[in-house]
Design a protein around this motif. Structure first.
Motif, mmCIF file in Angstrom:
data_model
loop_
_atom_site.group_PDB
_atom_site.id
_atom_site.type_symbol
_atom_site.label_atom_id
_atom_site.label_comp_id
_atom_site.label_asym_id
_atom_site.label_seq_id
_atom_site.Cartn_x
_atom_site.Cartn_y
_atom_site.Cartn_z
ATOM 1 N N GLN A 49 -31.997 -42.094 -30.434
ATOM 2 C CA GLN A 49 -32.342 -41.469 -31.706
ATOM 3 C C GLN A 49 -31.623 -40.132 -31.858
ATOM 4 O O GLN A 49 -31.637 -39.314 -30.936
ATOM 5 N N THR A 50 -31.007 -39.911 -32.993
ATOM 6 C CA THR A 50 -30.452 -38.599 -33.327
ATOM 7 C C THR A 50 -31.370 -37.979 -34.364
ATOM 8 O O THR A 50 -31.324 -38.341 -35.547
ATOM 9 N N VAL A 51 -32.219 -37.070 -33.917
ATOM 10 C CA VAL A 51 -33.171 -36.419 -34.819
ATOM 11 C C VAL A 51 -32.459 -35.362 -35.649
ATOM 12 O O VAL A 51 -32.716 -35.198 -36.846
ATOM 13 N N PHE A 52 -31.550 -34.621 -35.014
ATOM 14 C CA PHE A 52 -30.769 -33.599 -35.703
ATOM 15 C C PHE A 52 -29.438 -33.453 -34.982
ATOM 16 O O PHE A 52 -29.375 -33.523 -33.763
ATOM 17 N N GLU A 53 -28.384 -33.217 -35.778
ATOM 18 C CA GLU A 53 -27.078 -32.966 -35.188
ATOM 19 C C GLU A 53 -26.244 -32.119 -36.142
ATOM 20 O O GLU A 53 -26.211 -32.381 -37.351
ATOM 21 N N GLY A 54 -25.621 -31.076 -35.594
ATOM 22 C CA GLY A 54 -24.805 -30.195 -36.418
ATOM 23 C C GLY A 54 -23.848 -29.412 -35.544
ATOM 24 O O GLY A 54 -23.704 -29.674 -34.341
ATOM 25 N N ASN A 55 -23.161 -28.386 -36.151
ATOM 26 C CA ASN A 55 -22.183 -27.626 -35.380
ATOM 27 C C ASN A 55 -22.832 -26.703 -34.354
ATOM 28 O O ASN A 55 -22.150 -26.128 -33.514
ATOM 29 N N SER A 56 -24.167 -26.559 -34.410
ATOM 30 C CA SER A 56 -24.885 -25.725 -33.442
ATOM 31 C C SER A 56 -25.412 -26.525 -32.259
ATOM 32 O O SER A 56 -25.822 -25.953 -31.247
ATOM 33 N N GLY A 57 -25.446 -27.862 -32.382
ATOM 34 C CA GLY A 57 -25.974 -28.709 -31.311
ATOM 35 C C GLY A 57 -26.732 -29.884 -31.880
ATOM 36 O O GLY A 57 -26.455 -30.349 -32.995
ATOM 37 N N TRP A 62 -35.817 -40.869 -27.564
ATOM 38 C CA TRP A 62 -35.913 -42.282 -27.203
ATOM 39 C C TRP A 62 -36.931 -42.933 -28.133
ATOM 40 O O TRP A 62 -38.057 -42.447 -28.279
ATOM 41 N N SER A 63 -36.567 -44.015 -28.751
ATOM 42 C CA SER A 63 -37.445 -44.675 -29.729
ATOM 43 C C SER A 63 -38.426 -45.622 -29.051
ATOM 44 O O SER A 63 -38.169 -46.148 -27.963
ATOM 45 N N ASN A 64 -39.559 -45.843 -29.707
ATOM 46 C CA ASN A 64 -40.547 -46.795 -29.195
ATOM 47 C C ASN A 64 -40.014 -48.221 -29.203
ATOM 48 O O ASN A 64 -40.422 -49.044 -28.377
ATOM 49 N N SER A 65 -39.103 -48.511 -30.120
ATOM 50 C CA SER A 65 -38.565 -49.872 -30.176
ATOM 51 C C SER A 65 -37.684 -50.176 -28.974
ATOM 52 O O SER A 65 -37.664 -51.298 -28.475
ATOM 53 N N LYS A 66 -36.964 -49.151 -28.472
ATOM 54 C CA LYS A 66 -36.116 -49.346 -27.296
ATOM 55 C C LYS A 66 -36.902 -49.225 -25.993
ATOM 56 O O LYS A 66 -36.610 -49.901 -25.009
ATOM 57 N N VAL A 67 -37.895 -48.319 -25.971
ATOM 58 C CA VAL A 67 -38.712 -48.101 -24.771
ATOM 59 C C VAL A 67 -40.181 -48.275 -25.175
ATOM 60 O O VAL A 67 -40.882 -47.299 -25.445
ATOM 61 N N GLY A 76 -43.631 -39.131 -24.111
ATOM 62 C CA GLY A 76 -42.565 -38.744 -25.014
ATOM 63 C C GLY A 76 -41.389 -38.183 -24.245
ATOM 64 O O GLY A 76 -41.540 -37.661 -23.139
ATOM 65 N N ALA A 77 -40.189 -38.280 -24.837
ATOM 66 C CA ALA A 77 -38.976 -37.768 -24.197
ATOM 67 C C ALA A 77 -37.995 -37.312 -25.260
ATOM 68 O O ALA A 77 -37.821 -37.972 -26.294
ATOM 69 N N GLY A 78 -37.353 -36.182 -25.012
ATOM 70 C CA GLY A 78 -36.343 -35.664 -25.925
ATOM 71 C C GLY A 78 -35.315 -34.845 -25.168
ATOM 72 O O GLY A 78 -35.540 -34.447 -24.012
ATOM 73 N N LYS A 79 -34.182 -34.564 -25.803
ATOM 74 C CA LYS A 79 -33.123 -33.780 -25.176
ATOM 75 C C LYS A 79 -32.522 -32.858 -26.230
ATOM 76 O O LYS A 79 -32.098 -33.305 -27.299
ATOM 77 N N LEU A 80 -32.503 -31.566 -25.921
ATOM 78 C CA LEU A 80 -32.011 -30.546 -26.840
ATOM 79 C C LEU A 80 -30.667 -30.024 -26.344
ATOM 80 O O LEU A 80 -30.558 -29.557 -25.206
ATOM 81 N N GLN A 159 -49.260 -37.370 -33.440
ATOM 82 C CA GLN A 159 -49.448 -38.162 -34.649
ATOM 83 C C GLN A 159 -48.914 -39.578 -34.472
ATOM 84 O O GLN A 159 -49.503 -40.542 -34.952
ATOM 85 N N VAL A 160 -47.789 -39.686 -33.778
ATOM 86 C CA VAL A 160 -47.174 -40.988 -33.509
ATOM 87 C C VAL A 160 -47.071 -41.153 -31.996
ATOM 88 O O VAL A 160 -46.289 -40.442 -31.356
ATOM 89 N N PRO A 161 -47.849 -42.044 -31.383
ATOM 90 C CA PRO A 161 -47.752 -42.234 -29.931
ATOM 91 C C PRO A 161 -46.322 -42.546 -29.509
ATOM 92 O O PRO A 161 -45.630 -43.343 -30.135
ATOM 93 N N GLY A 162 -45.877 -41.864 -28.447
ATOM 94 C CA GLY A 162 -44.534 -42.088 -27.945
ATOM 95 C C GLY A 162 -43.481 -41.165 -28.529
ATOM 96 O O GLY A 162 -42.329 -41.196 -28.098
ATOM 97 N N GLN A 163 -43.859 -40.328 -29.502
ATOM 98 C CA GLN A 163 -42.884 -39.473 -30.167
ATOM 99 C C GLN A 163 -43.407 -38.046 -30.294
ATOM 100 O O GLN A 163 -44.573 -37.833 -30.648
#
Length: 395
Positions: A49-57, A62-67, A76-80, A159-163
Motif C-alpha cells: 500500500q502507498t498511503v502517501f508519496e511525494g518529493n519529501s518521502g 501492508w493491506s489486509n487483503s495481502k496479509v 498493524g504495520a507501516g513504514k515511513l 477503526q479498521v482492524p489491521g490498519q
C-alpha cells in the motif's frame, strides 16, 4: 490407550494408538486449526500500500487483503520514509505501536494528551520508541541521507482492524482543515483573516519538505531508557559466538512498554546460523519484519506440519499466531529482523536446550512420548543439556 514398556534396554517403548483416538485427534486438529486455514492464509509479504508519496518521502503499509492475519489478529504495520529535510506533520493514530529506526538519525517529538510539555528525542538506527494511541508525534530528518522508520503494533482499538488510521493535525487533510475557519475563529478568538491563515497556510499533506536553516528544539534531557532504547545494541543480549545475537526489549528495561502493552525483539543471525524453535507461552502474537539479509522461516501449528514455510528477504513481513512455534535459518549473507509481541512481558518457551520441555521431562516420559529406545532418549536429552537459542553453522 495402552503402552507396552519393554524390560530390555535395547528396545523402544511401544505405543499403539487405537482408531477412536486417531479419529478424535483428527477432529481436534481440524477444530484448532480451522481459524488459520483457507480463509486466513499465513503469508510472507512486502508492503503493498502507498498511503502517501511525494518529493519529501512516503508512507507505506501492508493491506489486509495481502496479509489477512493483520485484521484477524488485530495487528498493524507501516513504514515511513523521510528524505533529507522532510518533516512529518504532527499526528496521532488509533493504535499502540513501537517505532524502529531502520536507517538515519531523526529528531522526533511527542505530546501526551493534556500535557503542556513536548518531549523531543534525537533517535538513530536501532532505536525503538513506543507510542501510545492518541499521543501526538512529529518527525524531522535533518540529516543528509534518507531516514526509514518501521512501525509495528496492535489495532485492537483501531477503526479498521489491521490498519493504522492517521489523524494529522495540520495540512490539507488535517483536523484544523476539517473544522474550517468558522469553528477555528470562534474557538481561538481569531478574525476571519487570521483563522484562514491558520487553517489554509499549510498546503502539505502528511509529509512536507522544509528549507535549510530551520532550527528544531534540542533533545529533552534524560529520555533514553525512559521513552526509548536501542535494541540493536548487543550488550545485554544473548550472544552466540559465530551464530549471532538476539536482544529483547521488555517492560523491565523500558517501563514505557507497559503503557502500550507491547514488547520487541531484534535478531541477528550470522551466515547459515539457526534460531532454535520456540513459542510464546502466554498467548502473545508476534509480527516480524526482515530489515536485512535473507533466510528461511518455518512456523508450525497444531497439525504436525508447517503452517508457514517460506524464504525471507529484506522488506518481508510475517506473523506468528498465538502458541505457534517458529524457527529461522539464515542464508550465507545472514539475516536481521525486528519483531513486536502483543504483551509487554511475554513468556518465551524454548523447544531446544536446557530450558526446553525435552530436558525437563523424566526419561521414561520422554521415551514413551518419542517411542524410542532408552539409548536414543539419552542421546536426545544429552543434546539438550546446554542452552540452545542460536545455533552457529556446523564446521
Amino acid at each position: 490407550m495402552m503402552f507396552g514398556i519393554s524390560n530390555s534396554n535395547n528396545k523402544s517403548i511401544n505405543s499403539k494408538p487405537d482408531s477412536p483416538i486417531e479419529s478424535s485427534k483428527h477432529i481436534l486438529s481440524l477444530y484448532i486449526s480451522f481459524r488459520y486455514k483457507m480463509e486466513t492464509k499465513m503469508v510472507v509479504e512486502k508492503a503493498d500500500q502507498t498511503v502517501f508519496e511525494g518529493n519529501s518521502g512516503g508512507y507505506y503499509g501492508w493491506s489486509n487483503s495481502k496479509v489477512p492475519l493483520l485484521s484477524e489478529l488485530n495487528l498493524g504495520a507501516g513504514k515511513l520514509l523521510l528524505h533529507p529535510l522532510a518533516f512529518a506533520l504532527p499526528l496521532y493514530t488509533d493504535s499502540n505501536k513501537i517505532c524502529f529506526v531502520l536507517e538515519g538519525t531523526i529528531t522526533f517529538g511527542l505530546v501526551t494528551p493534556n500535557c503542556p510539555e513536548e518531549k523531543v528525542l534525537l533517535i538513530k538506527k536501532g532505536d525503538a520508541v513506543p507510542i501510545s494511541l492518541g499521543v501526538v508525534a512529529w518527525w524531522f530528518n535533518g540529516g543528509e541521507t534518507d531516514a526509514v522508520i518501521l512501525i509495528l503494533g496492535d489495532t485492537i482499538k483501531a477503526q479498521v482492524p489491521g490498519q493504522f488510521k492517521l489523524f494529522v493535525a495540520t495540512g490539507v487533510q488535517g483536523l484544523l482543515a476539517g473544522f474550517q475557519t468558522d469553528f477555528v475563529s470562534k474557538t481561538f478568538g481569531l478574525d476571519k483573516k487570521e483563522s484562514e491563515n491558520i487553517v489554509n497556510s499549510q498546503q502539505g499533506a502528511l509529509l512536507v519538505k522544509l528549507d535549510h536553516g530551520i532550527r528544531f528544539p534540542q533533545p529533552s534531557k534524560d529520555t533514553k531508557d525512559k521513552l526509548y532504547a536501542n535494541i540493536e545494541d548487543p550488550s545485554g543480549a544473548v550472544v552466540v559466538k559465530g551464530g549471532g545475537y538476539v536482544n529483547f526489549l521488555l517492560e523491565q528495561k523500558l517501563p514505557m512498554l507497559s503503557e502500550v502493552g507491547l514488547s520487541a525483539k531484534f535478531l541477528k543471525l550470522e551466515g547459515n546460523a539457526t534460531l532454535a524453535p520456540s513459542y510464546v507461552a502466554d498467548g502473545s502474537v508476534e509480527i516480524s519484519y526482515v530489515s536485512k539479509g535473507r533466510g528461511r522461516i518455518k512456523v508450525v501449528g497444531s497439525e504436525g506440519k508447517p503452517a508457514l514455510e517460506s524464504k525471507l528477504e529484506e522488506g518481508d513481513l510475517f506473523i506468528v499466531p498465538q502458541f505457534f512455534a517458529s524457527s529461522a535459518i539464515a542464508d550465507d549473507c545472514g539475516i536481521e529482523l525486528f519483531a513486536v509481541f502483543t504483551s509487554s512481558k511475554p513468556v518465551f518457551a524454548q523447544l531446544a536446550g536446557n530450558t526446553s520441555v525435552w530436558n525437563a521431562l523424566s526419561p521414561v516420559v520422554l521415551q514413551v512420548a518419542l517411542n524410542v529406545t532408552p539409548e536414543t532418549e539419552q542421546l536426545f536429552k544429552s543434546k539438550n543439556s546446554e542452552s540452545i537459542i542460536i545455533v552457529p553453522p556446523s564446521t
